[in-house]
Motif scaffolding. Sequence first.
Motif, PDB file in Angstrom:
ATOM      1  N   ALA A 110      48.386  39.349  30.136  1.00 34.22           N
ATOM      2  CA  ALA A 110      48.144  38.124  30.910  1.00 34.22           C
ATOM      3  C   ALA A 110      46.740  38.125  31.500  1.00 34.22           C
ATOM      4  O   ALA A 110      46.045  37.108  31.516  1.00 34.22           O
ATOM      5  N   TYR A 111      46.330  39.295  31.998  1.00 32.68           N
ATOM      6  CA  TYR A 111      44.997  39.395  32.591  1.00 32.68           C
ATOM      7  C   TYR A 111      43.906  39.174  31.543  1.00 32.68           C
ATOM      8  O   TYR A 111      42.916  38.466  31.795  1.00 32.68           O
ATOM      9  N   LYS A 112      44.066  39.771  30.374  1.00 34.14           N
ATOM     10  CA  LYS A 112      43.084  39.571  29.317  1.00 34.14           C
ATOM     11  C   LYS A 112      42.890  38.091  29.018  1.00 34.14           C
ATOM     12  O   LYS A 112      41.770  37.582  28.933  1.00 34.14           O
ATOM     13  N   ARG A 113      44.026  37.421  28.829  1.00 35.67           N
ATOM     14  CA  ARG A 113      43.978  36.005  28.455  1.00 35.67           C
ATOM     15  C   ARG A 113      43.275  35.166  29.518  1.00 35.67           C
ATOM     16  O   ARG A 113      42.404  34.340  29.213  1.00 35.67           O
ATOM     17  N   LEU A 114      43.621  35.384  30.774  1.00 38.17           N
ATOM     18  CA  LEU A 114      43.040  34.580  31.846  1.00 38.17           C
ATOM     19  C   LEU A 114      41.602  34.973  32.150  1.00 38.17           C
ATOM     20  O   LEU A 114      40.763  34.111  32.441  1.00 38.17           O
ATOM     21  N   ALA A 115      41.310  36.273  32.108  1.00 38.68           N
ATOM     22  CA  ALA A 115      39.962  36.733  32.426  1.00 38.68           C
ATOM     23  C   ALA A 115      38.951  36.200  31.417  1.00 38.68           C
ATOM     24  O   ALA A 115      37.836  35.832  31.770  1.00 38.68           O
ATOM     25  N   ILE A 116      39.327  36.178  30.149  1.00 37.54           N
ATOM     26  CA  ILE A 116      38.427  35.636  29.126  1.00 37.54           C
ATOM     27  C   ILE A 116      38.160  34.158  29.379  1.00 37.54           C
ATOM     28  O   ILE A 116      37.045  33.660  29.222  1.00 37.54           O
ATOM     29  N   LYS A 117      39.198  33.430  29.789  1.00 34.52           N
ATOM     30  CA  LYS A 117      39.062  31.987  30.014  1.00 34.52           C
ATOM     31  C   LYS A 117      38.192  31.669  31.222  1.00 34.52           C
ATOM     32  O   LYS A 117      37.348  30.768  31.180  1.00 34.52           O
ATOM     33  N   TYR A 118      38.368  32.427  32.323  1.00 32.83           N
ATOM     34  CA  TYR A 118      37.723  32.063  33.586  1.00 32.83           C
ATOM     35  C   TYR A 118      36.526  32.932  33.940  1.00 32.83           C
ATOM     36  O   TYR A 118      35.945  32.760  35.013  1.00 32.83           O
ATOM     37  N   HIS A 119      36.134  33.857  33.076  1.00 35.29           N
ATOM     38  CA  HIS A 119      35.050  34.767  33.443  1.00 35.29           C
ATOM     39  C   HIS A 119      33.761  33.988  33.721  1.00 35.29           C
ATOM     40  O   HIS A 119      33.402  33.067  32.990  1.00 35.29           O
ATOM     41  N   PRO A 120      33.016  34.348  34.796  1.00 38.05           N
ATOM     42  CA  PRO A 120      31.796  33.614  35.182  1.00 38.05           C
ATOM     43  C   PRO A 120      30.745  33.562  34.085  1.00 38.05           C
ATOM     44  O   PRO A 120      30.003  32.585  33.985  1.00 38.05           O
TER      45      PRO A 120
ATOM     46  N   ASN B  15      31.396  30.646  32.090  1.00 38.94           N
ATOM     47  CA  ASN B  15      31.457  29.385  32.851  1.00 38.94           C
ATOM     48  C   ASN B  15      30.384  29.393  33.939  1.00 38.94           C
ATOM     49  O   ASN B  15      30.687  29.283  35.133  1.00 38.94           O
ATOM     50  N   LYS B  16      29.141  29.575  33.533  1.00 34.03           N
ATOM     51  CA  LYS B  16      28.033  29.705  34.490  1.00 34.03           C
ATOM     52  C   LYS B  16      27.926  28.462  35.371  1.00 34.03           C
ATOM     53  O   LYS B  16      27.917  27.338  34.876  1.00 34.03           O
ATOM     54  N   GLY B  17      27.862  28.704  36.698  1.00 34.15           N
ATOM     55  CA  GLY B  17      27.694  27.618  37.656  1.00 34.15           C
ATOM     56  C   GLY B  17      28.979  26.931  38.060  1.00 34.15           C
ATOM     57  O   GLY B  17      28.968  26.062  38.938  1.00 34.15           O
ATOM     58  N   ASN B  18      30.100  27.293  37.461  1.00 31.28           N
ATOM     59  CA  ASN B  18      31.385  26.671  37.797  1.00 31.28           C
ATOM     60  C   ASN B  18      32.036  27.471  38.922  1.00 31.28           C
ATOM     61  O   ASN B  18      32.644  28.517  38.704  1.00 31.28           O
ATOM     62  N   LYS B  19      31.885  26.975  40.163  1.00 32.20           N
ATOM     63  CA  LYS B  19      32.397  27.695  41.333  1.00 32.20           C
ATOM     64  C   LYS B  19      33.919  27.759  41.340  1.00 32.20           C
ATOM     65  O   LYS B  19      34.511  28.740  41.813  1.00 32.20           O
ATOM     66  N   VAL B  20      34.567  26.725  40.811  1.00 32.28           N
ATOM     67  CA  VAL B  20      36.030  26.709  40.771  1.00 32.28           C
ATOM     68  C   VAL B  20      36.550  27.828  39.883  1.00 32.28           C
ATOM     69  O   VAL B  20      37.460  28.579  40.253  1.00 32.28           O
ATOM     70  N   PHE B  21      35.929  27.960  38.701  1.00 29.56           N
ATOM     71  CA  PHE B  21      36.343  29.014  37.784  1.00 29.56           C
ATOM     72  C   PHE B  21      36.013  30.388  38.352  1.00 29.56           C
ATOM     73  O   PHE B  21      36.736  31.363  38.131  1.00 29.56           O
ATOM     74  N   GLU B  22      34.896  30.476  39.079  1.00 33.75           N
ATOM     75  CA  GLU B  22      34.511  31.764  39.668  1.00 33.75           C
ATOM     76  C   GLU B  22      35.544  32.225  40.688  1.00 33.75           C
ATOM     77  O   GLU B  22      35.931  33.402  40.719  1.00 33.75           O
TER      78      GLU B  22
END
Length: 377
Positions: free
Chosen positions: A24-34, A37-44
Amino acid sequence: MSKKDYYTILGISKTAGNFDIKRAYKRLAIKYHPDRNKGNKVFEEKFKEIKEAYEVLSDPKKRSVYDQYGHNAFNQDNSGFASGFSGSGDFGDIFGDVFGDIFGSRKKTSDSKGSDVSYDMELDLEDAVKGISRKIKVSIMQKCSVCYGSGARSGTKRKLCSTCNGSGNLHMRQGFFSVQQTCPNCNGSCYIIDNPCYVCHGSGVERSLKELLVKIPAGINTGDKICLSKEGNCGDFGKFPGNLYIKIKVKKHNIFNREDNNLYCEVPINFSMAALGGKIEIPSLNGKLKLRIPPETQTGRLFRIKNKGVKSVNNDFYGDLLCKVFVETPINLNDYQRKLLYDLGFSLTGNNNGGKNNPKSKSFFDRVKKFLSNLAG
């Protein structure tokens, strides 16, 4: 620190095991990693929550306390447990652990699997259809016959590399990331061998011929492959062999052509047989068969004999035998035979015949006559 439920953040149940947590962590970390998603504070912020939840639930002690006390377990005045938890400082280690599983970065070089080997085998059609066992000799990398895979000369031993502690890799933290490099001391082998084996030169493997008995299943065809598990090249120090793949090619047959599970052949018949009909013998892979030729059979007619083809390699289904007949024009005629054919030809094409014995010829030449007439007029 996030007050959201850690199980909810990772999208897992409270009974999830370590594998489910890591997946689960792998899947989510890949999706939301800064970095993605540079500059996306929500994703950070979302990524920080995911990392925080993983750090707790992946540690059995932290998870046990969290299950019992919830977020209160991480207050600074609560039994000193919080001193072992860092909200972000040790992410490099976690990133190296989890994402290393994805890219194989933490896997010991000495545990690497050996490469697969391919072997080309030609078979006669009969052997491919009925199945056969065949001995082959394959040149592969096998465990060294002198040092038995240790890589060290007789009377000496290898030792774990002190630089990488036997991992074969060195990890250096750079911000969020744990960067991996091959250990320069052991070159990724995990071991130091001061006195290498004089045969394998420290690799633990040597090239040699291996004899195997390969069972070819009935019905196999060109392009099929047989996998012999763990019969390929050995990995480092003679461990973890790859697979051996037998690639099949069926030789061209002088009677039959094979298409899927059907067999095709062409059978010549004489003029008399084609006109009057009769019975002929035809070949099959199981012996002779009788085929009835009906009167007035034309060249190119296809006769299908059910279930006399090839048995499928996957099940008990049998293909068919298909025989295409063609009328052979007689050659080397004597005078008597020529006269008979001349008289027969005259009776078939005489003025009083009207084309009833050769309807296709009559139809064709009637169309030719009409075409030439229109062309001239």
